[in-house]
Design a protein around this motif. Structure first.
Motif, PDB file in Angstrom:
ATOM      1  N   VAL B 238      85.239 -65.170  33.143  1.00  0.00           N
ATOM      2  CA  VAL B 238      84.737 -66.372  33.230  1.00  0.00           C
ATOM      3  C   VAL B 238      85.755 -67.373  34.309  1.00  0.00           C
ATOM      4  N   ASP B 239      85.022 -68.107  35.035  1.00  0.00           N
ATOM      5  CA  ASP B 239      86.133 -68.917  36.004  1.00  0.00           C
ATOM      6  C   ASP B 239      87.143 -68.071  36.751  1.00  0.00           C
ATOM      7  N   TYR B 240      88.373 -68.651  36.644  1.00  0.00           N
ATOM      8  CA  TYR B 240      89.330 -67.814  37.173  1.00  0.00           C
ATOM      9  C   TYR B 240      89.943 -66.881  36.494  1.00  0.00           C
ATOM     10  N   HIS B 241      89.510 -66.583  35.247  1.00  0.00           N
ATOM     11  CA  HIS B 241      89.986 -65.386  34.575  1.00  0.00           C
ATOM     12  C   HIS B 241      89.085 -64.412  34.689  1.00  0.00           C
ATOM     13  N   LEU B 242      89.775 -63.551  35.964  1.00  0.00           N
ATOM     14  CA  LEU B 242      88.995 -62.680  36.653  1.00  0.00           C
ATOM     15  C   LEU B 242      88.856 -61.041  35.730  1.00  0.00           C
ATOM     16  N   PHE B 243      89.693 -60.886  34.960  1.00  0.00           N
ATOM     17  CA  PHE B 243      89.596 -59.611  34.168  1.00  0.00           C
ATOM     18  C   PHE B 243      89.158 -60.136  32.557  1.00  0.00           C
ATOM     19  N   GLY B 244      88.977 -61.399  32.402  1.00  0.00           N
ATOM     20  CA  GLY B 244      88.411 -61.760  31.101  1.00  0.00           C
ATOM     21  C   GLY B 244      89.787 -62.039  30.133  1.00  0.00           C
ATOM     22  N   MET B 245      89.318 -62.232  28.736  1.00  0.00           N
ATOM     23  CA  MET B 245      90.707 -62.708  27.900  1.00  0.00           C
ATOM     24  C   MET B 245      90.422 -61.668  26.894  1.00  0.00           C
ATOM     25  N   GLY B 248      92.858 -64.551  23.273  1.00  0.00           N
ATOM     26  CA  GLY B 248      92.973 -65.823  23.724  1.00  0.00           C
ATOM     27  C   GLY B 248      93.803 -65.883  24.861  1.00  0.00           C
ATOM     28  N   ARG B 249      94.115 -64.737  25.656  1.00  0.00           N
ATOM     29  CA  ARG B 249      95.291 -64.583  26.659  1.00  0.00           C
ATOM     30  C   ARG B 249      94.519 -63.874  28.072  1.00  0.00           C
ATOM     31  N   ASP B 250      94.763 -64.473  29.085  1.00  0.00           N
ATOM     32  CA  ASP B 250      94.297 -63.911  30.496  1.00  0.00           C
ATOM     33  C   ASP B 250      94.758 -62.619  30.530  1.00  0.00           C
ATOM     34  N   ILE B 251      93.659 -61.618  30.732  1.00  0.00           N
ATOM     35  CA  ILE B 251      94.154 -60.373  30.996  1.00  0.00           C
ATOM     36  C   ILE B 251      94.634 -60.200  32.251  1.00  0.00           C
ATOM     37  N   PHE B 252      94.211 -60.635  33.487  1.00  0.00           N
ATOM     38  CA  PHE B 252      94.628 -60.824  34.799  1.00  0.00           C
ATOM     39  C   PHE B 252      96.113 -60.991  34.881  1.00  0.00           C
ATOM     40  N   TYR B 253      96.583 -62.143  34.112  1.00  0.00           N
ATOM     41  CA  TYR B 253      97.941 -62.403  34.095  1.00  0.00           C
ATOM     42  C   TYR B 253      98.656 -61.447  33.509  1.00  0.00           C
ATOM     43  N   GLY B 254      98.192 -60.778  32.337  1.00  0.00           N
ATOM     44  CA  GLY B 254      98.995 -60.113  31.893  1.00  0.00           C
ATOM     45  C   GLY B 254      99.211 -58.775  32.531  1.00  0.00           C
ATOM     46  N   VAL B 255      98.239 -58.268  33.216  1.00  0.00           N
ATOM     47  CA  VAL B 255      98.169 -57.194  33.846  1.00  0.00           C
ATOM     48  C   VAL B 255      99.158 -57.154  35.302  1.00  0.00           C
ATOM     49  N   ILE B 256      99.100 -58.450  35.708  1.00  0.00           N
ATOM     50  CA  ILE B 256      99.994 -58.822  37.195  1.00  0.00           C
ATOM     51  C   ILE B 256     101.326 -58.818  36.637  1.00  0.00           C
ATOM     52  N   TRP B 257     101.496 -59.464  35.580  1.00  0.00           N
ATOM     53  CA  TRP B 257     103.201 -59.740  35.056  1.00  0.00           C
ATOM     54  C   TRP B 257     103.559 -58.578  34.326  1.00  0.00           C
ATOM     55  N   ALA B 436      88.835 -55.106  28.201  1.00  0.00           N
ATOM     56  CA  ALA B 436      89.963 -55.348  27.535  1.00  0.00           C
ATOM     57  C   ALA B 436      90.883 -54.153  27.534  1.00  0.00           C
ATOM     58  N   LEU B 437      90.123 -52.854  27.617  1.00  0.00           N
ATOM     59  CA  LEU B 437      90.931 -51.658  27.763  1.00  0.00           C
ATOM     60  C   LEU B 437      91.195 -51.082  29.128  1.00  0.00           C
ATOM     61  N   THR B 438      90.055 -51.289  29.924  1.00  0.00           N
ATOM     62  CA  THR B 438      89.959 -50.657  31.168  1.00  0.00           C
ATOM     63  C   THR B 438      91.052 -51.346  32.046  1.00  0.00           C
ATOM     64  N   TYR B 439      91.187 -52.555  32.410  1.00  0.00           N
ATOM     65  CA  TYR B 439      92.122 -52.955  33.422  1.00  0.00           C
ATOM     66  C   TYR B 439      93.704 -52.572  33.059  1.00  0.00           C
TER      67      TYR B 439
END
Lengths: 330, 468
Positions: B238-245, B248-257, B436-439
């Motif tokens: 949703v919105d700017y959570h590109l990869f979903g959550m 309760g955590r942003d997957i995009f942020y997790g993948v990048i960091w 949740a698994l794919t990214y």
């Protein structure tokens, strides 16, 4: 030959302590080497030729121990020098070239790098200078386009070229003695002749003494002035090349010479020495050659023959050498 | 540049696997370097960065998503300001404290929760009080009392209150008791009482979470994926959570960091385990004899321990955490290198060029540096680059088992750990939570693949023994 020998080896004994027992690879070897002269050391595989040369250079591995004898180079006892003093002699005074030019050059460095390594080490010159010397050396050993070859890697050179490069490396510091351990064995026949010719030429030019280790009687005949025939860790016959080839005084030398195929006799069966080189862990008692000797007698099992002088400068370790008189080399 | 070097480089860059491997690695490196720009850290590490005021922040509505369940069923919780470092929620009075506690416990870092109490409570209470005493006020000649109390304007209420002081002697007492009530909030460590001055505060109570950047649970705050929702369920993009959550955590942020984490684990563990392996293997190889025997038997002992079991035992001693996992991976990861270098040295030691160099009078040190190392190091470099990838998988496995990164740490393995319960999807919808698994999975596969391709290419081009 009243000159002082440049290198004198006296009763050298090198034993290998293996798990199976003591291997007496070199067991009482003596010879002299004079300035500008070529000494051929000849013998079958496992007769202790290479170990003798490595002992002179003190390049043996931990398993080997020098049990006795002396190696005197220009009055210095090499076996008693410190490792550091010995290191200075290696390459500088005594150099060595090896049997396999394919593996005796480090594959990760260019030919130039490897020749320059020794030059910089011993002559303390700058790199650019060393490079010039290296190119000159390469030209001298007959490598075409030395300016180009100097930057090439060993794998880009043919076998003969590599052996030439090895010779250039060994000669880089103008050694007084060059030990050539089967320098032509791994090369094909035409290249062999070229390399031998080159070595003779360079020997003349540099005035150095040469120890030619080989199992090829042909190479000896072509290059050597004097010959030491080795069998099972001992010198069995020692003399000038003419004497040895024309009048061998030891049955082993005689057998070696007989086993050379001859061009002038047609349809002759090639002779071979019966049996094999004895197991170095378990030499036969008495004369070590007696089980394979055509002329062996009962006494041969019990006596440990010493070198005896049969004519000036010609020694043999067979007390019954007289049986060979009148027997012609076939 | 020398001809041979040029040729080698050309050969390296013509190799398709090196091109693919390198491009993926360059991509990952860029992602790792620019992580703060690609996925800005939620918490400002830089004190000069402006801290957003919760009340002036744009409202981001979460209405399209089901409101996550909380500890209290009837709690009326609504995000009015989302993101960045603060939460503001509307809660009822009696819920303030337990909720504040819950929030603190649910957070991944040590933080303080400030509860804002708008003085309008007091206003309401004053209104109610005056209404209760309306008759008394009217009797005393305050005719306008009803209008004034019901008045919308603050001034009127103040006027009413002022008059009430004259008429009702106990009114001042009541006001004092209100003050003490407010004082109670004040005394509680986490609660701040705000009187006027926040005109935009729409609710009587507001909770503001203030992260204490100096006291982070576990690691640097940037590495933490902020928990934005108190739910473990995956939520689609949703919105700017590109990869979903997830959790309760942003997957995009997790993948990048997580890219940074992957590089960090890979580089540090590979470096140290290779160094240890090199030292032990070289000593064993050079000196041989009983030293070799002792060192190699130690290596065998280490090799005989199953890695995961050993790592689990070690983390029970050292404690969990990414650094501990790295220590475990170093301690149990050097044996391959040691054996490899020992074998190579034993082989090279017997080479004739070593003897030839000795015969030229080259010093032992130079023989080792110039002749032994260059001929033995390449397989080790290649093995190290291959291991870079697989180490990340191992670290992910440990994180998956809960031994690795702390909760909330940006790590691909940890992301996979969160999605563990949703791998099978929802009932009838197998692929419902695919993201949740794919990214993180794709990131991991690409990373490992890149290192392996690079290792292959390095071997093809640089190993001197395969040359010529």
């Amino acid at each position: 030959m009243n000159r002082e020998p440049i290198l004198q080896v006296k009763d050298l004994k090198t034993y290998f302590y293996t798990e199976d027992g003591i291997v007496k690879a070199v067991d009482g070897v003596s010879f002299e080497l004079y300035q500008g002269e070529t000494l051929g050391i000849v013998g079958e595989s496992g007769s202790g030729k290479s170990v003798t040369s490595l002992t002179i250079m003190r390049l043996l591995d931990e398993k080997a121990r020098i049990e006795g004898g002396e190696v005197i180079f220009k009055g210095k006892e090499l076996l008693k020098l410190s490792e550091e003093e010995m290191r200075k002699i290696r390459g500088n005074d005594i150099a060595m070239i090896f049997q396999e030019p394919m593996v005796a050059l480090n594959p990760v460095y260019t030919i130039g790098d490897q020749i320059m390594e020794a030059i910089i080490l011993h002559q303390k010159v700058k790199e650019s200078e060393a490079r010039k010397i290296a190119i000159d050396l390469l030209r001298k050993v007959g490598i075409p386009e030395p300016e180009k070859r100097v930057d090439q890697y060993p794998h880009q050179l043919s076998g003969g070229m590599r052996q030439r490069a090895m010779i250039a490396m060994a000669l880089s510091c103008r050694p007084q003695i060059l030990i050539a351990d089967e320098p032509t064995t791994a090369l094909d026949v035409t290249i062999q002749a070229q390399i031998l010719e080159l070595m003779k030429e360079l020997q003349r030019e540099y005035g150095m003494a040469l120890i030619m280790i080989t199992h090829d009687m042909g190479v000896i005949a072509e290059t050597a002035d004097r010959v030491a025939v080795m069998y099972a860790g001992k010198v069995v016959e020692y003399g000038t090349v003419d004497e040895i080839f024309k009048k061998p005084k030891h049955p082993y030398t005689y057998a070696l010479l007989s086993s050379i195929p001859r061009l002038d006799v047609e349809k002759q069966e090639l002779k071979s020495i019966p049996g094999t080189v004895p197991d170095p862990l378990n030499f036969p008692p008495g004369c070590r050659f007696h089980p394979r000797c055509d002329f062996a007698k009962e006494e041969c099992k019990n006596i440990d023959p010493e070198l005896v002088e049969v004519s000036p400068g010609h020694y043999t370790a067979c007390p019954f050498y007289k049986v060979l008189e009148g027997v012609e080399v076939k | 540049m020398r001809v041979e070097t040029k040729r080698t480089l050309k050969r390296f860059f013509r190799n398709p696997s090196s091109i693919i491997g390198l491009s993926i690695l360059v991509f990952f490196t860029l992602v790792a370097i620019f992580a703060p720009y690609i996925a800005p850290p939620v918490s400002p590490m830089d004190p000069s960065r402006k801290i957003h005021d919760p009340y002036t922040m744009p409202k981001i509505s979460w209405k399209q998503e089901p409101i996550p369940p909380t500890t209290r069923k009837d709690a009326e919780i609504k995000f009015i300001a989302e993101g960045l470092e603060k939460y503001v929620r509307k809660v009822s009075e009696e819920e303030l404290r337990p909720l504040a506690r819950n929030i603190i416990e649910g957070l991944d870092y040590e933080s303080k929760v400030e509860v804002y109490v708008k003085v309008s409570i007091t206003k309401t209470k004053i209104k109610n009080y005056l209404k209760d005493h309306l008759d008394q006020l009217k009797e005393a000649g305050f005719v306008n009392a009803e209008n004034l109390i019901n008045s919308f304007f603050e001034n009127d209420l103040v006027l009413a209150a002022k008059k009430s002081f004259e008429i009702l002697p106990e009114f001042s007492k009541y006001m004092d008791s209100l003050e003490t009530e407010i004082e109670k909030f004040r005394k509680a460590d986490c609660i701040k009482v705000v009187k006027y001055g926040y005109p935009k505060l729409e609710y009587d109570y507001a909770i503001k979470v203030v992260k204490d950047f100096t006291k982070v649970k576990g690691d640097i705050i940037d590495w933490m994926i902020e928990k934005k929702l108190i739910t473990r369920k995956p939520i689609r993009a949703v919105d700017y959570h590109l990869f979903g959550m997830i959790d309760g955590r942003d997957i995009f942020y997790g993948v990048i960091w997580g890219t940074r984490t992957a590089f960090r684990i890979g580089l540090i563990v590979t470096f140290f385990s290779t160094i240890i392996g090199l030292v032990i293997g070289s000593i064993a190889g050079y000196y041989g004899g009983w030293i070799d025997e002792v060192l190699m038997r130690i290596t065998d002992v280490f090799l005989s321990l199953p890695f995961l079991v050993a790592a689990i035992v070690l983390t029970t001693i050292l404690g969990t955490g990414l650094d501990k996992v790295m220590v475990a991976m170093i301690i149990f990861g050097w044996m391959g290198t040691a054996r490899l270098i020992r074998g190579n040295i034993l082989q090279v030691k017997e080479e004739q060029y070593i003897l030839a160099a000795k015969a030229l009078g080259v010093k032992d040190f130079f023989i080792i540096m110039r002749h032994v190392i260059p001929n033995t190091i390449f397989p080790v470099v290649i093995q190290a680059s291959m291991r870079m990838g697989s180490l990340v998988i191992t670290a992910a496995a440990l994180s998956f088992l809960g031994l690795g990164a702390p909760i909330g740490y940006a790590d691909w393995g940890a992301l996979l750990n969160y999605s563990r319960d949703w791998i099978l999807g929802a009932q009838g919808e197998v692929f419902k939570y695919w993201f949740a698994l794919t990214y993180p999975g794709i990131a991991m596969v690409l990373f490992v693949l890149a290192w392996n391709l690079l290792g292959d290419a390095l071997r093809d081009t640089f190993d001197p023994r395969l040359r010529g």
